[in-house]
Design an enzyme around this catalytic site. Structure first.
Site, mmCIF file in Angstrom:
data_model
loop_
_atom_site.group_PDB
_atom_site.id
_atom_site.type_symbol
_atom_site.label_atom_id
_atom_site.label_comp_id
_atom_site.label_asym_id
_atom_site.label_seq_id
_atom_site.Cartn_x
_atom_site.Cartn_y
_atom_site.Cartn_z
ATOM 1 C CB THR A 132 80.209 19.377 -36.421
ATOM 2 O OG1 THR A 132 80.473 18.575 -35.292
ATOM 3 C CG2 THR A 132 79.406 20.579 -36.010
ATOM 4 N N GLY B 35 75.515 9.877 -36.949
ATOM 5 C CA GLY B 35 76.722 9.560 -37.711
ATOM 6 C C GLY B 35 76.522 8.453 -38.728
ATOM 7 C CB CYS C 188 74.518 13.211 -41.031
ATOM 8 S SG CYS C 188 75.166 14.784 -41.617
ATOM 9 C CB THR D 108 77.572 13.433 -38.528
ATOM 10 O OG1 THR D 108 76.964 14.717 -38.704
ATOM 11 C CG2 THR D 108 77.658 13.109 -37.058
#
Length: 177
Positions: free
Chosen positions: A5, A161, A164, A167
């Site tokens: 996350t 996001g 990564c 993410t």
């Protein structure tokens, strides 16, 4: 580093905001894309988010909330007491989770070893696999953009996001005004 996350916390002039993406990963597989890893606690006066093992994080949330109640909402005292408990307990020292907690005045990172860290700038902190990307984006937006606090968190997490693989851009935020 926890591959699960990205959580970002930002304490601006008018609002405190926490945000997180929705991805839960297991190895190189996405298990869920819309998980909620942030919470409002202590009657909505404190924001918290976690990265790492979900089961461990829920235990930590519950323990931290009890400390917050015991200290009557004093965030600094609660994180110090929580850290002491974390370091003394053999079981807790093995938990694989990190937390960010903030109110309108303070922001803290609680590490998996029981450390308590207040960000150097006192206003931006991030954890998780995309944490450094979100932190970098947030610092740049904070420095150069005239942007609302919640929008800063959303845009920073969106950038994380996009970079990564652990993410996503399914972003949830909570705000304290």
């Amino acid at each position: 580093m926890f591959h699960a996350t990205t959580i970002l916390a930002y304490k601006g002039k008018n609002k405190a905001v926490i945000g997180g993406d929705g991805q839960v990963s297991f190895g190189n597989t996405v298990l869920k894309g819309n998980a909620v890893k942030i919470r409002k606690i202590h009657n909505g006066k404190v924001l918290a988010g976690f990265a790492g093992s979900t089961a461990d994080a829920f235990n930590l949330f519950d323990m931290f909330e009890k400390n917050l109640e015991h200290t009557k909402g004093d965030l600094l005292k609660a994180v110090i007491e929580f850290s002491k408990e974390w370091r003394k307990d053999k079981y807790l020292r093995k938990l694989e989770a990190m937390m960010l907690v903030l109110d309108r005045d303070k922001i803290f990172l609680l590490s998996g070893t029981g450390d308590v860290v207040e960000p150097e700038d006192g206003k931006i902190a991030a954890i998780g696999s995309g944490g450094n990307y979100a932190l970098s984006a947030a610092r740049a937006l904070d420095k150069f953009a005239d942007i609302d606090e919640e929008e800063l968190v959303k845009e920073s997490l969106k950038i994380a996001g996009e970079i990564c693989i652990y993410t996503n851009t399914n972003i949830k935020t909570y705000v304290l005004e």
